[in-house]
Design an enzyme around this catalytic site. Structure first.
Site, PDB file in Angstrom:
ATOM      1  N   TYR B 289       0.889  -1.203   0.024  1.00 60.11           N
ATOM      2  CA  TYR B 289      -0.002  -0.017   0.147  1.00 60.11           C
ATOM      3  C   TYR B 289       0.911   1.242   0.033  1.00 60.11           C
ATOM      4  O   TYR B 289       1.738   1.489   0.895  1.00 60.11           O
ATOM      5  CB  TYR B 289      -0.864   0.061   1.252  1.00 60.11           C
ATOM      6  CG  TYR B 289      -2.139   1.059   1.015  1.00 60.11           C
ATOM      7  CD1 TYR B 289      -3.189   0.627   0.626  1.00 60.11           C
ATOM      8  CD2 TYR B 289      -1.943   2.173   1.705  1.00 60.11           C
ATOM      9  CE1 TYR B 289      -4.185   1.280   0.399  1.00 60.11           C
ATOM     10  CE2 TYR B 289      -3.238   2.940   1.551  1.00 60.11           C
ATOM     11  CZ  TYR B 289      -4.222   2.740   1.002  1.00 60.11           C
ATOM     12  OH  TYR B 289      -5.073   3.555   1.019  1.00 60.11           O
ATOM     13  N   TYR B 339      -5.461   4.985  -7.869  1.00 61.90           N
ATOM     14  CA  TYR B 339      -5.893   4.994  -6.567  1.00 61.90           C
ATOM     15  C   TYR B 339      -7.052   4.524  -6.273  1.00 61.90           C
ATOM     16  O   TYR B 339      -8.078   4.850  -6.301  1.00 61.90           O
ATOM     17  CB  TYR B 339      -5.620   6.311  -5.776  1.00 61.90           C
ATOM     18  CG  TYR B 339      -6.109   6.387  -4.183  1.00 61.90           C
ATOM     19  CD1 TYR B 339      -5.084   6.178  -3.534  1.00 61.90           C
ATOM     20  CD2 TYR B 339      -7.291   6.813  -3.997  1.00 61.90           C
ATOM     21  CE1 TYR B 339      -5.455   6.127  -2.015  1.00 61.90           C
ATOM     22  CE2 TYR B 339      -7.650   6.925  -2.644  1.00 61.90           C
ATOM     23  CZ  TYR B 339      -6.778   6.505  -1.809  1.00 61.90           C
ATOM     24  OH  TYR B 339      -6.970   6.532  -0.303  1.00 61.90           O
TER      25      TYR B 339
END
Lengths: 138, 385
Positions: B289, B339
């Site tokens: 992440y 994203y």
């Protein structure tokens, strides 16, 4: 003063009103546990160390050390912060133990160092709200 | 500890185009990704009886998608009100629902108009309630501003440098250049990284992830059922969620976090590796992440790929390159692909393990890591082919 101030204003609640009342009187108040004497911030319903609900408000020295910081250069929202940048937001460790977020004022951002001693400097921003900012210790 | 090693599998994946302006509703994005996941698995949507998502004020409820798809009898319809930290948690939750009999075939999805609609990076409400009354009044408002505070602490403690952060941004961009899905495929040089607009010290423009419209979905089912479906199963080998005792009142709240030089990762590392029965050395490809360059360094240290403080030197020495010891974010990540709140990392891990990643393929990738979240709480999974 209220009409012109565009930045976020704290909304004091039952837990936090004594803190903001203290700031208005230029006193930095922290919750302290009557059972284990631990000071805590932000205020909560229980002592997070021993879970006692026996908490009292106690005036802090206002002395702290810089723990981490950022320098905001790109203003968001732009209309609110365009005349403020660059500004410094910091985490400071109060001498009483708790950590607090704040602004460091009265110095250039580049002069801020890890562990730098700072002291509280109250700034009234509305009729109801005075913010505890910090500046390099004298 | 999660203890369903290899008992469930990802049987299908689906995703939309990743764009700056989808021109459609979030419901349409979610439905497209979910239908594609069913088709990929060869499962008739009539057989889907569970659906789960997570949202941050910008998604579409699972219930709406179930209705739009005309699911016949959904019995497990779940919503996590949460950020990227939940991107793996929803899959772990689906495995428990499957093994307890609550549902058989579950769609997991994340959908957002994160650029043209609600922009997470754009700030928060200006009235400061709850713990926000102790952060926002100081102009500490956006997520880049939040994560910059963690990064500066790591720099203070370990001497981590901007040059080391640059390696993360530049490497992921190189990966994205090989990825036809990626939103940013222009080369990024170290010079461009260092001369980029300063946003909030220590972050410049390229330390911060993209904002995207798009959706990703997976179809989760039992290992036995997955073996009868169209695609080769990707087994869920391990997983963990957590973040220790001071996760805060919201994702932004780090006032009580013990040391922002480390995030949730060390708190879940033991449970993660034990649940899978393997260690960091066994990972062939990692999808970490990367809402910010710095969050990759924290994850590498926290999960044991290197020692605390050595994440910067690790990335600078080529540790995360595609031809290095830990090929990382082979799709370009949140920094350069898109994203989709970490769910695009799961999609990439599945394509790598299936051998479907084309020019991005890491040779012989058998075991993959996905992580989700960067601050006080998060989740991770180990997947295998």
């Amino acid at each position: 003063m209220d009409n012109e101030y565009l930045k976020p204003l704290p909304a004091p609640d039952h837990l936090t009103a004594p803190f903001w009342d203290g700031c208005k009187a230029n006193k930095l108040l922290l919750q302290r546990c009557k059972q284990c004497s631990t000071s805590q911030f932000p205020p909560g319903p229980l002592c997070t160390k021993c879970r006692s609900a026996e908490l009292e408000w106690s005036e802090a020295s206002g002395k702290a050390k810089v723990y981490s910081w950022i320098v905001v250069r790109h203003p968001i929202p732009a209309d609110v912060y365009k005349d403020e940048v660059p500004y410094v937001v910091a985490l400071v460790d109060l001498d009483e133990g708790p950590r607090m977020s704040t602004n460091i004022v009265d110095c250039v951002p580049e002069s801020i160092k890890d562990g730098m001693p700072v002291e509280v400097a109250f700034k009234q921003v509305s009729d109801a709200i005075t913010l505890p900012l910090f500046r390099p210790a004298k | 500890m999660w203890n369903l090693r290899d008992q469930c599998a990802i049987a299908g994946i689906g995703y939309t185009a990743f764009t700056k302006n989808s021109g459609v509703t979030v419901l349409e994005l979610a439905t497209e990704a979910c239908m594609k996941a069913c088709q990929d698995a060869g499962v008739n949507p009539d057989e889907v009886d569970g659906i789960i998502s997570f949202n941050f004020g910008d998604s579409v409820p699972s219930m709406s998608v179930a209705t739009a798809m005309g699911l016949k009898d959904p019995q497990w319809v779940v919503e996590y009100s949460s950020g990227g930290n939940a991107a793996n948690l929803i899959t772990l939750a689906a495995t428990s629902a499957i093994k307890s009999g609550l549902a058989k075939n579950i769609l997991c999805f994340r959908a957002m108009n994160g650029r043209s609609g609600f922009r997470l990076g754009g700030g928060r409400q200006m009235a400061a309630y709850g713990v926000t009354q102790f952060t926002a009044p100081y102009g500490w408002i956006t997520y880049p501003q939040a994560m910059a505070m963690w990064c500066q602490r790591h720099m203070n403690k370990y001497g981590t440098t901007k040059e080391q952060l640059a390696h993360v941004a530049v490497q992921f961009r190189q990966n994205a250049m090989q990825n036809e899905r990626a939103m940013q495929r222009k080369p990024l040089t170290f010079e461009e990284y260092h001369s980029a607009r300063k946003i909030v010290d220590p972050f410049g423009l390229y330390d911060i992830c993209l904002e995207s419209d798009g959706a990703c979905a997976t179809l989760i089912t039992s290992a036995e059922r997955a073996r009868d479906m169209k695609k080769k199963p990707v087994y869920i080998m391990g997983g963990a969620y957590g973040g220790g005792p001071a996760q805060g009142e919201d994702l932004f709240d780090i006032i009580r976090w013990p040391d922002p030089a480390e995030n949730f990762a060390p708190y879940i590392a033991d449970a993660l590796w034990k649940s899978a029965g393997i260690g960091p050395m066994d990972i062939d490809v990692a999808e970490i992440y990367d809402c910010f360059t710095y969050s990759v360094i924290m994850a590498l240290e926290g999960l044991g790929f290197c020692k605390p403080g050595e994440g910067g030197p690790f990335v600078a020495a080529g540790g995360i390159r595609r031809d290095g010891p830990l090929p990382t974010n082979t799709h370009g990540g949140l920094l350069s692909e898109a994203y989709i709140h970490g769910f695009n990392h799961v999609i990439e891990a599945v394509e790598q393990l299936r051998g479907e990643a084309g020019v991005r393929q890491v040779p012989n990738a058998e075991i993959a890591l996905t992580t989700a979240g960067a601050m006080t709480c998060g989740s991770a999974m180990i997947l295998r082919r």
